[in-house]
Design an enzyme around this catalytic site. Structure first.
Site, PDB file in Angstrom:
ATOM      1  N   LYS A 239       0.839  -1.197   0.000  1.00 38.57           N
ATOM      2  CA  LYS A 239       0.000   0.000   0.000  1.00 38.57           C
ATOM      3  C   LYS A 239       0.880   1.255   0.000  1.00 38.57           C
ATOM      4  CE  LYS A 239      -3.437   2.459   2.702  1.00 38.57           C
ATOM      5  NZ  LYS A 239      -4.369   2.492   3.825  1.00 38.57           N
TER       6      LYS A 239
ATOM      7  N   GLU B 196      10.357  -4.657   4.784  1.00 38.98           N
ATOM      8  CA  GLU B 196      10.469  -6.057   4.340  1.00 38.98           C
ATOM      9  C   GLU B 196      10.215  -6.159   2.843  1.00 38.98           C
ATOM     10  OE1 GLU B 196       8.714  -4.978   6.927  1.00 38.98           O
ATOM     11  OE2 GLU B 196       8.777  -6.391   8.613  1.00 38.98           O
TER      12      GLU B 196
ATOM     13  N   GLY C 102      -4.860  -1.705   4.933  1.00 43.82           N
ATOM     14  CA  GLY C 102      -4.047  -2.825   4.446  1.00 43.82           C
ATOM     15  C   GLY C 102      -4.715  -4.172   4.647  1.00 43.82           C
ATOM     16  N   ARG C 103      -5.276  -4.391   5.845  1.00 48.04           N
ATOM     17  CA  ARG C 103      -5.888  -5.695   6.130  1.00 48.04           C
ATOM     18  C   ARG C 103      -7.271  -5.848   5.503  1.00 48.04           C
ATOM     19  NH1 ARG C 103      -4.865  -2.546  10.347  1.00 48.04           N
ATOM     20  NH2 ARG C 103      -6.548  -1.733  11.657  1.00 48.04           N
TER      21      ARG C 103
ATOM     22  N   GLU D 228      -4.992  -6.743  14.708  1.00 46.84           N
ATOM     23  CA  GLU D 228      -4.478  -5.425  14.306  1.00 46.84           C
ATOM     24  C   GLU D 228      -5.617  -4.403  14.357  1.00 46.84           C
ATOM     25  OE1 GLU D 228      -2.638  -4.230  10.285  1.00 46.84           O
ATOM     26  OE2 GLU D 228      -0.874  -4.798  11.434  1.00 46.84           O
TER      27      GLU D 228
ATOM     28  N   HIS E  88      -5.297 -33.284  16.810  1.00 44.46           N
ATOM     29  CA  HIS E  88      -4.156 -34.091  17.244  1.00 44.46           C
ATOM     30  C   HIS E  88      -3.032 -33.213  17.774  1.00 44.46           C
ATOM     31  CE1 HIS E  88      -5.958 -37.796  15.726  1.00 44.46           C
ATOM     32  NE2 HIS E  88      -6.510 -36.976  14.830  1.00 44.46           N
TER      33      HIS E  88
ATOM     34  N   LYS F 115       9.283  -0.792  14.359  1.00 44.13           N
ATOM     35  CA  LYS F 115       9.905  -0.408  13.079  1.00 44.13           C
ATOM     36  C   LYS F 115      11.030   0.599  13.324  1.00 44.13           C
ATOM     37  CE  LYS F 115       5.728  -0.721  10.169  1.00 44.13           C
ATOM     38  NZ  LYS F 115       4.792   0.068   9.389  1.00 44.13           N
TER      39      LYS F 115
HETATM   40  O1  F6P Z   1       1.991  -4.201   9.944  1.00 48.66           O
HETATM   41  C1  F6P Z   1       1.649  -2.895   9.638  1.00 48.66           C
HETATM   42  C2  F6P Z   1       1.143  -2.744   8.242  1.00 48.66           C
HETATM   43  O2  F6P Z   1       0.998  -1.390   8.005  1.00 48.66           O
HETATM   44  C3  F6P Z   1      -0.148  -3.487   7.969  1.00 48.66           C
HETATM   45  O3  F6P Z   1      -1.263  -2.818   8.413  1.00 48.66           O
HETATM   46  C4  F6P Z   1      -0.076  -3.633   6.498  1.00 48.66           C
HETATM   47  O4  F6P Z   1      -0.987  -4.567   6.020  1.00 48.66           O
HETATM   48  C5  F6P Z   1       1.370  -4.038   6.334  1.00 48.66           C
HETATM   49  O5  F6P Z   1       2.060  -3.258   7.290  1.00 48.66           O
HETATM   50  C6  F6P Z   1       1.956  -3.854   4.978  1.00 48.66           C
HETATM   51  O6  F6P Z   1       1.903  -2.530   4.572  1.00 48.66           O
HETATM   52  P1  F6P Z   1       2.128  -2.115   3.068  1.00 48.66           P
HETATM   53  O7  F6P Z   1       1.054  -2.744   2.252  1.00 48.66           O
HETATM   54  O8  F6P Z   1       2.080  -0.627   3.053  1.00 48.66           O
HETATM   55  O9  F6P Z   1       3.480  -2.619   2.638  1.00 48.66           O
END
Ligand code: F6P
Length: 545
Positions: free
Chosen positions: A203, A209, A260-261, A346, A377, A514
């Site tokens: 987003k 990452e 995002g979620r 979240e 199990h 972060k």
């Molecule tokens: O973990 C925090 C967060 O902002 C989530 O809400 C989101 O889904 C994720 O990081 C990834 O964010 P982005 O889509 O901006 O890379």
């Protein structure tokens, strides 16, 4: 829009009184014995989902009070504000409009903000689905790699697995999320540069990452002699400028009003669209839209997300249950728990209300689970005989999409039996289980006494029962039913968050880690431990050894 936090409503005290009078000692076996219509009273249909709530510790008068709580808290007004596109995510000054992503196009544009955004949604959706079809038809592409994390990974990954029976593109779809290079390295080993399409899903297009993995993928692509970036990279983002700066020209956008979620209905759903095609993706959206309409219009008494959200509050704030386990009895739903963890925790893992005041009650339960029958199990022992009560949410699918004899009846027998066993329990001296016979009465003691404890607790072979569960039943696992199931979960999280008076749509809690990771990354390189706590300094030194 007036919202009243649950504990400030007039009915809150009545709920406490109801809990003291009947809730605390409520026994499911007595409830069924006293009401032959309990199943009918506490089960209902919603789009694509049949729900049996009857094995929950709730009676009709309590549910009536909870529905009154929803009214007094202003849940309906809050819901309507979300659908109308009000900026209910007030800590970020944004609308919460993922429902618009699955709203059918309108034939007229009245020039309103909503109409303008809806037109943009369909313009992007059409472009994204046309691209998905072109990738599906492109025989030179055999592998699609989604690089994203959190909402840019969990939703599409869960859905691609869930709808594997509908995947007909012939493409392998991979998901890389972790900054741990083992994950990307293992995936790259399986790929050829000329037949790989990378989707960079973020987003913000800043998440460390995702950007680290995207840069490594780009470097691998170049090192293997790849040059046609336009053909091999696409970006799914609200930050098109950053994607362009990264060197990606094929982009599909969405908007800051998509959390995002809550984003797999947007361009973030591209891996799913590639897997199941444009028609399947539209069915997925339509299933979710049907659930949106149910949530928006059904009377509260028959409104499934409302009933589930109220039950969540009842368990968390009155019974004091701290977790909820999800048990999908369909192996294709094996990433559902991971997906729901982000959605619930979240969204509702907050300790202050909308005004920033500390909440005097618990909010998000711990959400966890595994697909059945595997969980049986592993941890079902604890669910049946442990010291804590964990409400369980079963998801069963009537129809199997394989033709292996005997498996489906066995699977369905297991899910029914587990729900039954949790509720009815079994006395240690009751002999072998008799199927339908219910060997336990409701008034058996729960605690182990100081003397004669073995007698009181019933011993090792005693199942206390009265353990609550919800049973969600789909006729078939299809794009439409998955869409409806996920929208149902989104809305139940909305309802409990709304009752708790929190903002379910921000996630400030992820920021501190972060910031500190950036600081520690530098310290790992230069060894500077100044100002660090003893533990962090000690571990830093060992890692640098
Ligand atoms: O973990 C925090 C967060 O902002 C989530 O809400 C989101 O889904 C994720 O990081 C990834 O964010 P982005 O889509 O901006 O890379």
């Amino acid at each position: 829009m007036a919202r009243t936090r649950c504990d400030r409503t007039p009915v809150w005290a009545q709920l406490h009184a109801a809990y003291a009078a009947t809730g605390r000692a409520f026994d499911l076996r007595d409830a069924f014995a006293q009401d032959s219509k309990r199943f009918e009273r506490f089960s209902q249909s919603a789009p694509c989902v049949f729900a049996d709530l009857s094995k929950n510790r709730i009676d009709a008068p309590t549910e009536a009070l909870l529905l009154e709580l929803a009214r007094q808290s202003g849940v309906e007004e809050h819901r309507d504000a979300m659908f109308a596109g009000e900026k209910i995510n007030h800590t970020e000054g944004r609308e919460v409009w993922h429902v618009l992503l699955r709203t059918p196009p309108s034939s007229s544009n009245d020039g309103s903000h909503r109409a303008t955004e809806l037109a943009k949604v369909h313009e992007t959706l059409n472009a994204m689905l046309a691209y998905a079809e072109s990738v599906r038809a492109d025989a030179t592409i055999t592998d699609v790699v989604n690089i994203g994390i959190g909402g840019s990974d969990l939703g599409p990954q869960m859905a691609v697995l869930a709808l594997d029976a509908f995947a007909n593109s012939g493409k392998r779809v991979h998901f890389v999320s972790n900054v741990d290079g083992h994950e990307l390295a293992a995936t790259l080993k399986k790929l050829k540069v000329e037949s790989t399409l990378f989707l960079i899903a973020s987003k913000t297009f800043t998440t460390i990452e995702t950007m680290t993995n995207a840069h490594s993928a780009k470097a691998w692509f170049a090192a293997q002699g790849g040059s046609d970036t336009a053909h091999h990279f696409a970006a799914l983002t609200t930050n098109v400028a950053a994607a362009n700066a990264f060197g990606i020209t094929t982009t599909f956008g969405f908007w800051d009003w998509v959390g995002g979620r809550y984003s797999m209905w947007s361009a973030i759903g591209l891996p799913l669209a590639i897997a199941i095609g444009a028609t399947g993706f539209r069915e997925f959206l339509a299933g979710a839209h049907a659930m949106d309409e149910h949530f928006r219009t059904a009377p509260l008494e028959q409104n499934l997300p409302v009933r589930l959200g109220l039950l969540d509050l009842w368990y968390r704030n009155f019974h004091g249950f701290t977790s909820r386990s999800i048990a999908p009895y369909h192996s294709a739903l094996r990433r559902l728990a991971a997906y729901l963890q982000q959605l619930e925790m979240e969204s509702n893992g907050k300790r202050v209300d909308g005004e920033g005041a500390t909440l005097p009650f618990g909010t998000s339960p711990v959400l966890w689970g595994e697909s059945g029958t595997n969980g049986q199990h592993a941890y079902f022992q604890m669910l049946h005989q442990g010291t804590d009560v964990v409400p369980l949410e079963f998801v069963a699918v009537k129809k199997a999409r394989h033709d292996l004899a005997g498996h489906q009846p066995l699977l369905l027998a297991n899910v029914l039996a587990q729900a039954q066993a949790l509720m009815v329990g079994k006395r240690a001296d009751a002999g072998p289980p008799q199927g339908g016979a219910v060997p336990l009465g409701g008034s058996e003691p729960h605690a182990v006494g100081e003397r004669g404890g073995i007698e009181l607790s019933g011993g090792h072979k005693h199942f206390p029962g009265n353990r609550p569960s919800t049973f969600l039943l789909l006729d078939d696992l299809t794009p439409a039913s998955l869409g409806a199931l996920i929208a149902l979960q989104e809305h139940r999280v909305f309802v409990s968050g709304s009752l708790w008076g929190i903002n379910s749509f921000d996630q400030w809690g992820v920021e501190l880690g972060k910031v500190l990771a950036k600081d520690i990354e530098a310290r790992l390189a230069n060894g500077d431990a100044t100002g660090l706590d003893g533990s962090t300094a000690g571990l830093l030194a060992r890692l640098r050894d």
